[in-house]
Structure formats: C-alpha cells, structure tokens
Design an enzyme around this catalytic site. Structure first.
Site, PDB file in Angstrom:
ATOM      1  N   HIS A  53       0.832  -1.184   0.000  1.00 46.37           N
ATOM      2  CA  HIS A  53       0.000   0.000   0.000  1.00 46.37           C
ATOM      3  C   HIS A  53       0.878   1.249   0.000  1.00 46.37           C
ATOM      4  CE1 HIS A  53      -3.881  -2.090   1.632  1.00 46.37           C
ATOM      5  NE2 HIS A  53      -3.373  -2.677   0.568  1.00 46.37           N
TER       6      HIS A  53
ATOM      7  N   GLU B 126       1.332   3.683   2.114  1.00 46.35           N
ATOM      8  CA  GLU B 126       2.098   3.958   3.322  1.00 46.35           C
ATOM      9  C   GLU B 126       3.353   3.094   3.404  1.00 46.35           C
ATOM     10  OE1 GLU B 126      -2.326   4.058   4.594  1.00 46.35           O
ATOM     11  OE2 GLU B 126      -1.088   3.221   2.996  1.00 46.35           O
TER      12      GLU B 126
ATOM     13  N   CYS C 113      -5.179   1.406   6.623  1.00 46.86           N
ATOM     14  CA  CYS C 113      -5.983   0.213   6.913  1.00 46.86           C
ATOM     15  C   CYS C 113      -5.527  -0.435   8.224  1.00 46.86           C
ATOM     16  CB  CYS C 113      -5.913  -0.781   5.770  1.00 46.86           C
ATOM     17  SG  CYS C 113      -4.280  -1.474   5.454  1.00 46.86           S
TER      18      CYS C 113
ATOM     19  N   CYS D  77      -1.594  -1.399   7.405  1.00 49.97           N
ATOM     20  CA  CYS D  77      -0.660  -0.271   7.267  1.00 49.97           C
ATOM     21  C   CYS D  77      -0.412   0.421   8.603  1.00 49.97           C
ATOM     22  CB  CYS D  77      -1.206   0.735   6.255  1.00 49.97           C
ATOM     23  SG  CYS D  77      -1.154   0.110   4.559  1.00 49.97           S
TER      24      CYS D  77
ATOM     25  N   MET E 129     -27.296   6.642 -37.871  1.00 48.67           N
ATOM     26  CA  MET E 129     -28.311   6.764 -38.909  1.00 48.67           C
ATOM     27  C   MET E 129     -29.423   5.752 -38.639  1.00 48.67           C
ATOM     28  SD  MET E 129     -26.875   9.213 -40.265  1.00 48.67           S
ATOM     29  CE  MET E 129     -28.141   9.534 -41.502  1.00 48.67           C
ATOM     30  N   ALA E 130     -30.527   5.896 -39.308  1.00 49.35           N
ATOM     31  CA  ALA E 130     -31.660   4.998 -39.095  1.00 49.35           C
ATOM     32  C   ALA E 130     -31.280   3.548 -39.363  1.00 49.35           C
ATOM     33  CB  ALA E 130     -32.834   5.412 -39.983  1.00 49.35           C
TER      34      ALA E 130
ATOM     35  N   ASP F  10     -22.519  -3.830 -34.332  1.00 46.18           N
ATOM     36  CA  ASP F  10     -21.240  -3.129 -34.467  1.00 46.18           C
ATOM     37  C   ASP F  10     -20.031  -4.030 -34.296  1.00 46.18           C
ATOM     38  OD1 ASP F  10     -22.582  -0.752 -34.886  1.00 46.18           O
ATOM     39  OD2 ASP F  10     -22.514  -0.158 -32.778  1.00 46.18           O
TER      40      ASP F  10
ATOM     41  N   ARG G 268      -6.225  -0.274 -24.915  1.00 42.60           N
ATOM     42  CA  ARG G 268      -4.830  -0.463 -25.355  1.00 42.60           C
ATOM     43  C   ARG G 268      -3.954  -0.455 -24.104  1.00 42.60           C
ATOM     44  NH1 ARG G 268      -7.110   2.542 -29.590  1.00 42.60           N
ATOM     45  NH2 ARG G 268      -6.617   4.563 -28.643  1.00 42.60           N
TER      46      ARG G 268
END
Length: 386
Positions: free
Chosen positions: A63, A65, A88, A97, A176-177, A213, A220
């Site tokens: 962590h 700390e 924590c 921590c 588009m339609a 689609d 990436r």
C-alpha cells in the site's frame, strides 16, 4: 527560525503532493482504492522535508504507506505521514498499514478522509491514537474523495459508480436509421474514451450493439500500465440472441453474458473458456418481465469488486439505465455534425410530458480535438443501503 508557512498550509501542500501520487494508480489499483502517501521530517527544516513518497500501485502489492515508509527508511522516525485515505487496520492481501506506521515510529498521521470500508472506518485512526500517534483528518477531503468515487460509492451503497458514455451529433443523434454510426467523433475523443475505459472496472453493452457493431470494448493496455489486464466485459442479453462469433467473445480477458433466464441460451453448446453466463432475472416491479434486472446486475458487479462501471450501449439499454435511476454520470461526446431527424436518438426515453424530464448538473465541459465533451451528474442514482 520562523515558519514561512502556516501549519495548515503546510498540511495542504503535502497532502496535495500525496493526492498527486495517488493518481499514479488511476488505472491499476482495482478493486482497491487509489492512495498516495508522503513522509515529511521536521528535523532539518521548520517547513519540513519530504523523505519518503509512495503510492498504491496494484492490488496485492504494498500500500501507499508501506511504499513511502520503505522510501523514507530510518528518516520516518518522528516524521509526519500524509496519506489520502485512512490507513488500513485489517489484514487483507497485505498486513495492516497502521502496524507499519507504528513500527516506523512516525509521530503524526494526517489523512484526507476516513476510509468508508466498514472493515476500517475509523479503526485505523483509533489504532494509531492508541499507539500514541497524533492523528488528524480532513485535509483536502473533497480532492481526495474525487480520486476514488467508485470505491467510495461501492462501500457506502453496495453499488458501483455508473457512467454512461454517448457519442452524438449536434442535433442529438447517435447513428443513422440503418444503424450506421462509425465514426461520429474524431480520434482525440476516441482516445479520451480509451482513458475512460482504462479506469473502469467493467464495461457494459447490449447484445444488439454486439451483433450490429461487433465492438472489441478493449483498452490499449500498454498505454496505461495494465499489462494484459482488461476491464471485465458485460453483455446484457435478455433475449439470448448474441452472436457467438462476436469479436469480444474471442478476445483475452473475461466476458459475462448477463441473461434474464438460465434458459435464455443453451450453455451446453457453447465452448468459450473466457465467457461466463449469469442470470439476473427481473422480479415484479419497475423492471419489465423477461428483461435483465440491471440493479441486480450492478449489485453483483459490486460484489465482484467493481468500483467504476462504464456503459457503452445503444439508446435502448442506455435509456433503461437512466430511466431506472442507476446512472451517476453521463459522458457525452458531441461532434460538430448534423445527422438529421431520421437518425437515431441519444437515449430511449419515451417521455410525453415535461413532468417526466430528468434534471442534471453539468460538472465539466471541454473541447477535445474537434469535439466537445460534456459530463453531467445525475442525482437520482442508487442511495446507500438502508
């Protein structure tokens, strides 16, 4: 020697540096919060000297700390630790921590905010005080909360933060339609979406979008330090009509097919190692029978450790998230184009009266390439668990 800075402004300066460090983990800490820490010694200067810096890089690793204390070494003794989130006090994948801070003999801990995790929630502060360490909380709290909106919401409500990403023309049309939509926005806006995906725990889309689609919904990863890690992909498929030849079902990383019924698809005929079928049947009430219960889906995603969920879907599914009051933010990318009145609308919200309107607040507007990005906040998203 006279201090050139007030005590409060010193705290703000060092906490601002800790917050900057926390952002280094923006894409990599999931499901943990992003946390930064700065260790400041007052031995050689009344204004303080930074002797250690650290941030949480990845779940399962040290962590913030611990990393800052390692950087400070013996200089941490008697120093002040500035940390963006309460240290924590429980053992998870790493030790508490607070134990590391006590062992290092720091004199003071300044935290930006209390940890909303019920396993911590003030226990870390109390453990430090019991050990004789001076503890203060609340320095740059709003700025610290902005680092982890999803983690905070998940801990407080049992649901992730939900963003809906939409791309539209100036006249509010998304395709588009015929369904043709690539590309409405320019390359700079699409790169910005990559950053949005990279910080998301899961990306949700619909089977209609997948079938038409054939998107990848990938990040990436090498650009964001993710190695092979990818956000969880979720396809809402109430009717069980997803094409099993879809690109995203063949890609590395895990895909969840969210169905309305266990019988929606015959899993015995499906042999895809990285695909898991889950049922989220709707019950009587707001959700139409036979549709995936989106609230149940979000609750399940939170239980898997998802902090921030991104919805990239067509008007019907995106509209369902909005109308069911499940959305925290709308990210709208507006291109300088007109698609005409026959093109598809932004959201499927069949309103008839002004009384049905959904109020929003603009939280950010900026130009990205030739496009404009508008971020709206919706105040009707899921409330804390009662």
């Amino acid at each position: 020697m006279t201090n050139s800075l007030t005590f409060a402004s010193q705290d703000q300066r060092y906490m601002a540096e800790a917050i900057k460090l926390a952002y280094k983990g923006l894409y990599t800490t999931d499901p943990n919060p992003r946390v930064g820490c700065v260790i400041v010694s007052n031995e050689s200067s009344d204004e303080g000297l930074v002797v250690g810096r650290g941030w949480h890089v990845k779940a399962g690793e040290g962590h913030a700390e611990v990393n800052a204390l390692r950087d400070a070494g013996s200089l941490a003794e008697g120093a002040t630790a500035y940390v963006t989130l309460e240290p924590c006090s429980h053992t998870g994948k790493t030790p508490p921590c607070v134990d590391a801070l006590i062992a290092a003999k720091v004199k003071r801990v300044v935290a930006a905010m209390q940890d909303p995790n019920p396993l911590v929630a003030g226990n870390g502060f109390q453990t430090l005080r019991d050990a004789g360490i001076n503890v203060e909380c609340g320095v740059l709290q709003a700025e610290a909360e902005a680092i982890n909106p999803g983690f905070i919401k998940r801990m407080r409500t049992g649901y992730p933060l939900v963003r809906v990403k939409l791309a539209m023309s100036v006249d509010g049309r998304t395709a588009m339609a015929s369904g043709e939509s690539q590309w409405i926005t320019g390359g700079a806006a699409r790169q910005d979406v990559q950053r949005l995906r990279a910080r998301s725990s899961a990306i949700v889309t619909g089977s209609g979008t997948v079938n038409y689609d054939n998107p990848s919904l990938t990040v990436r990863s090498e650009e964001f330090g993710l190695a092979e890690q990818q956000p969880l992909r979720v396809v809402v498929d109430s009717d069980g009509d997803i094409s099993l030849d879809s690109k995203l079902l063949q890609l590395p990383g895990k895909t969840i097919i969210a169905m309305a019924s266990n019988k929606a698809l015959d899993e015995s005929e499906i042999k895809l190692d990285r695909v898991e079928f889950k049922s989220f049947p709707s019950s009587a009430g707001f959700v139409a029978s036979g549709r995936v219960d989106l609230k149940l889906l979000l609750s399940w995603l939170a239980a898997q450790g998802c902090n921030e969920v991104l919805v990239e879907a067509g008007a019907t599914l995106a509209g369902a998230f909005v109308s069911q009051e499940l959305v925290d933010e709308l990210w709208v990318y507006m291109a300088p184009k007109l698609l005409g009145s026959n093109a598809r609308p932004l959201l499927g919200l069949p309103f008839d009266t002004m009384a049905q309107q959904i109020p929003m607040k603009v939280s950010d507007i900026r130009v990205i390439g030739d496009d404009i990005r508008l971020i709206y906040q919706l105040e009707s998203s899921l409330r804390p668990r009662g």
